[in-house]
Design a protein around this motif. Structure first.
Motif, mmCIF file in Angstrom:
data_model
loop_
_atom_site.group_PDB
_atom_site.id
_atom_site.type_symbol
_atom_site.label_atom_id
_atom_site.label_comp_id
_atom_site.label_asym_id
_atom_site.label_seq_id
_atom_site.Cartn_x
_atom_site.Cartn_y
_atom_site.Cartn_z
ATOM 1 N N ALA A 30 0.811 -1.229 -0.046
ATOM 2 C CA ALA A 30 -0.053 -0.053 0.039
ATOM 3 C C ALA A 30 0.929 1.145 -0.156
ATOM 4 N N ASN A 31 2.183 1.223 0.455
ATOM 5 C CA ASN A 31 3.074 2.240 0.464
ATOM 6 C C ASN A 31 4.283 2.379 -0.279
ATOM 7 N N TYR A 32 4.285 1.345 -0.946
ATOM 8 C CA TYR A 32 5.617 1.145 -1.863
ATOM 9 C C TYR A 32 5.606 0.536 -2.926
ATOM 10 N N CYS A 33 6.391 0.997 -3.964
ATOM 11 C CA CYS A 33 6.609 0.599 -5.256
ATOM 12 C C CYS A 33 7.489 -0.919 -5.051
ATOM 13 N N LEU A 34 6.921 -1.919 -5.458
ATOM 14 C CA LEU A 34 7.713 -3.087 -5.504
ATOM 15 C C LEU A 34 7.846 -3.835 -7.161
ATOM 16 N N GLU A 44 24.387 -5.824 -17.257
ATOM 17 C CA GLU A 44 23.997 -4.705 -16.686
ATOM 18 C C GLU A 44 22.588 -5.218 -15.953
ATOM 19 N N ARG A 45 22.537 -4.793 -14.621
ATOM 20 C CA ARG A 45 20.887 -5.098 -14.222
ATOM 21 C C ARG A 45 20.065 -4.624 -15.031
ATOM 22 N N GLU A 46 18.950 -5.485 -15.129
ATOM 23 C CA GLU A 46 17.813 -5.193 -16.230
ATOM 24 C C GLU A 46 16.487 -5.047 -15.079
ATOM 25 N N GLY A 47 16.065 -3.933 -14.965
ATOM 26 C CA GLY A 47 14.562 -3.736 -14.422
ATOM 27 C C GLY A 47 13.589 -4.580 -15.267
ATOM 28 N N LEU A 48 12.765 -5.422 -14.544
ATOM 29 C CA LEU A 48 11.734 -6.179 -15.212
ATOM 30 C C LEU A 48 10.389 -5.528 -15.035
ATOM 31 N N VAL A 49 9.821 -5.298 -14.011
ATOM 32 C CA VAL A 49 8.730 -4.936 -13.470
ATOM 33 C C VAL A 49 8.405 -4.323 -12.537
ATOM 34 N N ALA A 50 7.460 -3.223 -12.281
ATOM 35 C CA ALA A 50 7.267 -2.663 -11.010
ATOM 36 C C ALA A 50 5.629 -2.462 -10.931
ATOM 37 N N ILE A 51 5.209 -2.674 -9.750
ATOM 38 C CA ILE A 51 3.625 -2.431 -9.546
ATOM 39 C C ILE A 51 3.860 -1.360 -8.482
ATOM 40 N N ALA A 52 2.819 -0.312 -8.662
ATOM 41 C CA ALA A 52 2.680 0.722 -7.763
ATOM 42 C C ALA A 52 1.803 0.495 -6.833
ATOM 43 N N ALA A 54 -0.912 1.789 -6.350
ATOM 44 C CA ALA A 54 -2.274 1.851 -6.879
ATOM 45 C C ALA A 54 -2.592 0.667 -7.899
ATOM 46 N N GLY A 55 -1.500 -0.297 -7.879
ATOM 47 C CA GLY A 55 -1.707 -1.554 -8.850
ATOM 48 C C GLY A 55 -1.324 -1.508 -10.181
ATOM 49 N N THR A 56 -0.976 -0.176 -10.673
ATOM 50 C CA THR A 56 -0.566 0.046 -11.998
ATOM 51 C C THR A 56 0.927 -0.769 -12.273
ATOM 52 N N THR A 57 1.010 -1.068 -13.362
ATOM 53 C CA THR A 57 2.385 -2.044 -13.533
ATOM 54 C C THR A 57 2.891 -1.572 -14.972
ATOM 55 N N THR A 58 4.164 -1.679 -14.746
ATOM 56 C CA THR A 58 5.304 -1.543 -15.988
ATOM 57 C C THR A 58 6.233 -2.444 -16.319
ATOM 58 N N TYR A 59 6.130 -2.872 -17.422
ATOM 59 C CA TYR A 59 7.304 -4.009 -17.790
ATOM 60 C C TYR A 59 8.278 -3.563 -18.924
ATOM 61 N N VAL A 60 9.587 -4.302 -18.534
ATOM 62 C CA VAL A 60 10.439 -4.239 -19.804
ATOM 63 C C VAL A 60 9.992 -4.816 -20.946
ATOM 64 N N ALA A 91 19.617 -15.856 -14.993
ATOM 65 C CA ALA A 91 20.174 -14.702 -14.068
ATOM 66 C C ALA A 91 19.803 -14.689 -12.782
ATOM 67 N N MET A 92 20.329 -14.030 -11.850
ATOM 68 C CA MET A 92 19.992 -13.857 -10.526
ATOM 69 C C MET A 92 18.831 -12.700 -10.598
ATOM 70 N N TYR A 93 17.659 -13.526 -9.782
ATOM 71 C CA TYR A 93 16.542 -12.400 -9.960
ATOM 72 C C TYR A 93 16.344 -11.843 -8.499
ATOM 73 N N TYR A 94 16.061 -10.520 -8.651
ATOM 74 C CA TYR A 94 16.138 -9.893 -7.275
ATOM 75 C C TYR A 94 14.632 -9.038 -7.209
ATOM 76 N N CYS A 95 14.195 -9.264 -6.002
ATOM 77 C CA CYS A 95 12.882 -8.439 -5.536
ATOM 78 C C CYS A 95 13.368 -6.967 -5.121
ATOM 79 N N ALA A 96 12.945 -6.068 -5.408
ATOM 80 C CA ALA A 96 13.135 -4.510 -4.664
ATOM 81 C C ALA A 96 11.850 -3.760 -4.242
ATOM 82 N N ALA A 97 12.152 -2.922 -3.357
ATOM 83 C CA ALA A 97 11.116 -1.821 -3.113
ATOM 84 C C ALA A 97 11.735 -0.405 -2.928
ATOM 85 N N LYS A 98 10.868 0.387 -3.272
ATOM 86 C CA LYS A 98 11.183 1.702 -3.238
ATOM 87 C C LYS A 98 9.937 2.699 -2.881
ATOM 88 N N ASP A 99 10.157 3.835 -2.128
ATOM 89 C CA ASP A 99 9.397 4.643 -1.925
ATOM 90 C C ASP A 99 8.819 5.946 -2.749
#
Length: 122
Positions: A30-34, A44-52, A54-60, A91-99
């Motif tokens: 509810a508070n973080y982008c994941l 290089e690191r490659e960002g794959l997907v994020a969910i805001a 509000a539930g909106t998503t973006t994908y590479v 690859a090594m896959y990582y989960c991430a969170a940012k505010d």
């Protein structure tokens, strides 16, 4: 303190599927982008997907239609369903969170988990 723990990686044949999980503490959907990013040897690191929140998503572009992010808010868990895997997905896959700013391009600028290895064999 934000902590993230990934699981679900492994070895799979080309064309197969895997589902990665990431359990968070000190963070809520509810508070973080994941999201998820990956790092392959020599690349290089490659960002794959994020969910805001509000539930909106973006994908590479390279994973659109093959990977799907979802979240279970009561379990404080996000998932990455991966299908039609190819050796290029190894690859090594990582989960991430940012505010702050939330999209797959910047998801790796947040807090990471320890990663989970995905290996796709041909």
């Amino acid at each position: 303190k934000v902590q993230l723990v990934e699981s679900g990686g492994g070895s799979v044949q080309s064309g197969g599927s895997l589902r990665l999980s990431c359990v968070g503490s000190g963070v809520t959907a509810a508070n973080y982008c994941l999201g998820w990013f990956r790092r392959a040897p020599g690349r290089e690191r490659e960002g794959l997907v994020a969910i805001a929140p509000a539930g909106t998503t973006t994908y590479v572009e390279s994973v659109k239609g093959r990977f799907t992010i979802s979240q279970d808010i009561p379990k404080n868990t996000i998932y990455l369903q991966m299908t039609s895997l190819s050796p290029e997905d190894t690859a090594m896959y990582y989960c991430a969170a940012k505010d702050s700013t939330c999209n797959h391009l910047v998801i790796d600028s947040g807090t990471w988990g320890q990663g989970t290895q995905v290996t796709v064999t041909s």
